[in-house]
Design a protein around this motif. Structure first.
Motif, PDB file in Angstrom:
ATOM      1  N   GLY A   1      -6.076   0.574  -2.301  1.00 50.63           N
ATOM      2  CA  GLY A   1      -7.122   0.611  -1.427  1.00 50.63           C
ATOM      3  C   GLY A   1      -7.576  -0.613  -0.878  1.00 50.63           C
ATOM      4  N   VAL A   2      -7.807  -1.552  -1.593  1.00 54.48           N
ATOM      5  CA  VAL A   2      -8.301  -2.870  -1.278  1.00 54.48           C
ATOM      6  C   VAL A   2      -7.136  -3.482   0.079  1.00 54.48           C
ATOM      7  CG1 VAL A   2      -9.180  -5.244  -1.596  1.00 54.48           C
ATOM      8  CG2 VAL A   2      -9.761  -3.193  -3.087  1.00 54.48           C
TER       9      VAL A   2
ATOM     10  N   MET B   1     -10.888   3.537   7.633  1.00 56.18           N
ATOM     11  CA  MET B   1     -10.744   2.571   6.717  1.00 56.18           C
ATOM     12  C   MET B   1     -11.191   2.853   5.429  1.00 56.18           C
ATOM     13  SD  MET B   1     -11.656  -1.002   8.901  1.00 56.18           S
ATOM     14  CE  MET B   1     -11.303  -2.139   7.477  1.00 56.18           C
ATOM     15  N   LEU B   2     -12.325   3.507   5.446  1.00 55.61           N
ATOM     16  CA  LEU B   2     -12.855   4.043   4.190  1.00 55.61           C
ATOM     17  C   LEU B   2     -12.099   4.980   3.693  1.00 55.61           C
ATOM     18  CD1 LEU B   2     -16.705   3.765   4.431  1.00 55.61           C
ATOM     19  CD2 LEU B   2     -15.284   2.347   2.972  1.00 55.61           C
TER      20      LEU B   2
ATOM     21  N   SER C   1      -5.033  -1.952   1.568  1.00 59.21           N
ATOM     22  CA  SER C   1      -5.102  -1.202   2.748  1.00 59.21           C
ATOM     23  C   SER C   1      -5.950  -1.815   3.920  1.00 59.21           C
ATOM     24  CB  SER C   1      -5.075   0.352   2.624  1.00 59.21           C
ATOM     25  OG  SER C   1      -6.567   0.610   2.221  1.00 59.21           O
ATOM     26  N   LEU C   2      -7.200  -2.137   3.611  1.00 55.87           N
ATOM     27  CA  LEU C   2      -8.073  -2.591   4.652  1.00 55.87           C
ATOM     28  C   LEU C   2      -7.652  -3.696   5.756  1.00 55.87           C
ATOM     29  CD1 LEU C   2     -11.146  -2.907   2.262  1.00 55.87           C
ATOM     30  CD2 LEU C   2     -10.683  -0.992   3.480  1.00 55.87           C
TER      31      LEU C   2
ATOM     32  N   ASN D   1      -5.372  -1.511   8.065  1.00 61.17           N
ATOM     33  CA  ASN D   1      -6.026  -0.490   8.802  1.00 61.17           C
ATOM     34  C   ASN D   1      -6.839  -0.812   9.911  1.00 61.17           C
ATOM     35  OD1 ASN D   1      -5.058   1.669   7.437  1.00 61.17           O
ATOM     36  ND2 ASN D   1      -6.237   1.580   5.833  1.00 61.17           N
TER      37      ASN D   1
ATOM     38  N   TYR E   1      -8.851   5.800   3.821  1.00 65.30           N
ATOM     39  CA  TYR E   1      -7.517   5.255   3.469  1.00 65.30           C
ATOM     40  C   TYR E   1      -7.975   4.531   2.121  1.00 65.30           C
ATOM     41  CZ  TYR E   1      -4.397   7.705   6.671  1.00 65.30           C
ATOM     42  OH  TYR E   1      -4.111   8.691   7.339  1.00 65.30           O
ATOM     43  N   PHE E   2      -8.886   3.592   2.040  1.00 65.10           N
ATOM     44  CA  PHE E   2      -9.114   2.872   0.910  1.00 65.10           C
ATOM     45  C   PHE E   2      -9.361   3.881  -0.157  1.00 65.10           C
ATOM     46  CE2 PHE E   2     -12.759   1.664  -1.777  1.00 65.10           C
ATOM     47  CZ  PHE E   2     -12.068   0.559  -2.443  1.00 65.10           C
TER      48      PHE E   2
ATOM     49  N   THR F   1       0.768  -1.223   0.030  1.00 63.75           N
ATOM     50  CA  THR F   1       0.076  -0.089   0.008  1.00 63.75           C
ATOM     51  C   THR F   1       1.018   1.273  -0.018  1.00 63.75           C
ATOM     52  OG1 THR F   1      -0.189   0.165   2.464  1.00 63.75           O
ATOM     53  CG2 THR F   1      -1.852  -1.039   1.381  1.00 63.75           C
TER      54      THR F   1
ATOM     55  N   TRP G   1      -7.043   1.337  -7.296  1.00 62.66           N
ATOM     56  CA  TRP G   1      -8.046   0.504  -6.258  1.00 62.66           C
ATOM     57  C   TRP G   1      -7.281  -0.476  -5.658  1.00 62.66           C
ATOM     58  CZ3 TRP G   1      -9.402  -4.430  -6.991  1.00 62.66           C
ATOM     59  CH2 TRP G   1      -9.258  -5.323  -8.144  1.00 62.66           C
TER      60      TRP G   1
ATOM     61  N   TRP H   1      -6.700   4.306  -3.343  1.00 63.06           N
ATOM     62  CA  TRP H   1      -7.121   4.311  -4.598  1.00 63.06           C
ATOM     63  C   TRP H   1      -6.991   5.528  -5.536  1.00 63.06           C
ATOM     64  CZ3 TRP H   1     -12.841   2.595  -5.618  1.00 63.06           C
ATOM     65  CH2 TRP H   1     -13.332   2.436  -6.994  1.00 63.06           C
TER      66      TRP H   1
END
Length: 163
Positions: A127-128, A111-112, A130-131, A134, A114-115, A30, A124, A119
């Motif tokens: 972003g995925v 979470m959203l 990182s979930l 995080n 940084y997603f 990420t 993208w 991205w």
């Protein structure tokens, strides 16, 4: 806001930045990292409400990124962690269920945020990716912030600094 409050927020920001820079785990997928900044943000928001959470969240997020060599994240961290602290602080001191709700919303915001930031910066998949890290960072922050907050609330002398 008075001088005492500004001084407290500055010290809590410095403490949050310091603990975050001591434990900084890079996540190559990420181009980001895991820290303990949520512990400082959630503790401050729980003790000092929305303004404290906003100030310490935004400023510590910004400084951590700038000092750790990730300046591309600094603007996003300013917004994401500031909003995170504001929301958690809003729900704090309204009972344990509402605090839990605030911590959940704070986790979702982070979470959203940084997603979408991942991205935007890297496409993208970043972003995925990182979930999970995080989520781990937020769980660790909550597990540290809740007992810290309870401990500080026990001291009568501390209560004079709160509001």
């Amino acid at each position: 806001m008075n001088t005492r409050r500004i001084t407290i927020y500055a010290m809590l920001t410095a403490l949050t930045v310091a603990i975050s820079l001591v434990i900084l785990i890079p996540i190559p997928g990420t181009n980001g990292f895991i820290t303990l900044c949520e512990a400082g943000i959630y503790t401050t928001a729980s003790l000092f409400g929305p303004l404290g959470g906003l100030v310490v969240g935004a400023s510590s997020g910004l400084f951590i990124d700038l000092l750790s060599g990730y300046p591309q994240w600094a603007f996003f961290s300013l917004i994401i962690h500031g909003l995170q602290g504001l929301v958690v602080g809003y729900f704090a001191n309204k009972g344990p269920i509402r605090l839990g709700l605030g911590l959940t919303f704070g986790t979702i915001i982070m979470m959203l945020g940084y997603f979408f930031a991942g991205w935007f910066l890297y496409d993208w998949p970043a972003g995925v990716a990182s979930l999970p890290s995080n989520l781990i960072q937020n769980i660790a922050g909550i597990l540290l912030a809740v007992p810290l907050t309870r401990t500080f609330m026990r001291f009568d002398r501390f209560k004079q600094f709160r509001m």
